[in-house]
Design an enzyme around this catalytic site. Structure first.
Site, PDB file in Angstrom:
ATOM      1  N   GLU A  19      -9.972  -1.723   5.363  1.00  0.00           N
ATOM      2  CA  GLU A  19     -10.447  -1.505   6.792  1.00  0.00           C
ATOM      3  C   GLU A  19     -11.581  -2.537   7.106  1.00  0.00           C
ATOM      4  O   GLU A  19     -12.093  -2.951   5.963  1.00  0.00           O
ATOM      5  CB  GLU A  19     -10.921  -0.064   6.916  1.00  0.00           C
ATOM      6  CG  GLU A  19      -9.627   0.869   6.636  1.00  0.00           C
ATOM      7  CD  GLU A  19      -8.709   0.951   7.723  1.00  0.00           C
ATOM      8  OE1 GLU A  19      -8.789   0.260   8.583  1.00  0.00           O
ATOM      9  OE2 GLU A  19      -8.146   2.200   7.937  1.00  0.00           O
ATOM     10  N   HIS A  21      -7.259  -4.672  10.284  1.00  0.00           N
ATOM     11  CA  HIS A  21      -7.166  -4.467   9.131  1.00  0.00           C
ATOM     12  C   HIS A  21      -5.731  -4.949   8.408  1.00  0.00           C
ATOM     13  O   HIS A  21      -5.074  -5.444   9.429  1.00  0.00           O
ATOM     14  CB  HIS A  21      -7.314  -2.735   8.776  1.00  0.00           C
ATOM     15  CG  HIS A  21      -5.819  -2.279   8.891  1.00  0.00           C
ATOM     16  ND1 HIS A  21      -5.832  -0.755   9.172  1.00  0.00           N
ATOM     17  CD2 HIS A  21      -4.715  -2.384   9.455  1.00  0.00           C
ATOM     18  CE1 HIS A  21      -4.635  -0.393   9.481  1.00  0.00           C
ATOM     19  NE2 HIS A  21      -4.043  -1.296   9.691  1.00  0.00           N
ATOM     20  N   ASP A  61       0.986  -1.020  -0.132  1.00  0.00           N
ATOM     21  CA  ASP A  61      -0.102  -0.043   0.079  1.00  0.00           C
ATOM     22  C   ASP A  61       0.712   1.406   0.035  1.00  0.00           C
ATOM     23  O   ASP A  61       2.018   1.189   0.194  1.00  0.00           O
ATOM     24  CB  ASP A  61      -0.901   0.103   1.237  1.00  0.00           C
ATOM     25  CG  ASP A  61      -0.196  -0.542   2.521  1.00  0.00           C
ATOM     26  OD1 ASP A  61       0.935  -0.265   2.419  1.00  0.00           O
ATOM     27  OD2 ASP A  61      -0.814  -0.902   3.322  1.00  0.00           O
TER      28      ASP A  61
END
Ligand code: PGA
Length: 240
Positions: free
Chosen positions: A141, A136, A66
């Site tokens: 999430e 998460h 990410d």
């Protein structure tokens, strides 16, 4: 899902060994990497073993989970900066073979191209994951669809609060990010999840005890054929 407990030092070494095993068996392996406080010790072990010529990363490709949206790679809060600092500068990987999502991606469609890139590289052979206190994985999430691909997300208040310790003030924490989806992560051939500290204890208890549910993103890992979780005493404390 296998569970291994130990001290942080022991687990850092064990997880690093798993990566070394994969790379020594397949020198052009594809590695899935994570940022955050948790993997720093694993990366230090990998750097040390590379310096000792116990492993070579010259043939590997890496894909990170990410990145914060809107942050430049040169920014010292970017995950590209983190990876260069804690791993890539300490090992012999070719920097052009390292991939961190761009914070400039503007749409989910553009983000999904990352999944194609990973598939074209042959898929991830081993993926390291941390876990958020809200369960998460990457920035998926609670409530994220189990079939999600790489996409743009709004961070929850709990994640912004957890991550604010790394910023000068909570107002500086980006509110959005780009993340591999849960389906993307599940395609990895082998997954190692690492959890250290009391802050992770509730998420770990729920992961171990509850049925998979989109309200706890990490619980999808129970459906993976080769997933091991490495948990220190504090993160395991609610299981005793
Ligand atoms: P941490 O973050 O390693 O900094 O605790 C893990 C995560 O939020 O996934």
């Amino acid at each position: 899902m296998k569970i291994i407990t130990g001290t942080i030092e022991e687990l850092d070494a064990l997880v690093a060994q798993e990566f070394v095993k994969v790379v020594n068996k397949k020198p052009n392996a594809v590695l899935g990497l994570a940022t955050g406080t948790t993997p720093i010790g694993v990366y230090a072990n990998l750097s040390k073993m590379c310096k000792e010529h116990k492993v070579f990363f010259t043939g590997v490709k890496t894909y990170n989970l990410d990145e914060y949206k809107g942050i430049d790679p040169e920014n010292d809060q970017s995950y590209r900066y983190f990876m260069n600092k804690y791993l890539f500068s300490g090992i012999d990987v070719k920097i052009e073979n390292t991939h961190v999502l761009s914070g400039k991606i503007a749409s989910d469609a553009e983000a999904e191209k990352y999944d194609e890139e990973i598939a074209n590289a042959g898929g991830i052979d081993i993926q390291i994951l941390g876990i958020g206190s809200n369960g998460h994985i990457a920035f998926n999430e609670p409530g994220t669809k189990f079939d999600s691909k790489t996409h743009i997300v709004a961070l929850t208040e709990s994640t912004i609060k957890d991550n604010s310790r790394l910023f000068k003030s909570i107002d500086e924490v980006p509110t959005h990010a780009i993340t591999m989806g849960l389906a993307t992560i599940m395609k990895a051939k082998k997954i190692v999840l690492v959890a250290y500290g009391k802050n992770k204890a509730l998420a770990i208890k729920k992961l171990i005890e509850d049925e998979p549910s989109e309200s706890l993103p990490c619980s999808i890992l129970k459906k993976h054929p080769d997933c091991t979780i490495y948990v220190d005493e504090d993160a395991y404390s609610l299981m005793k």
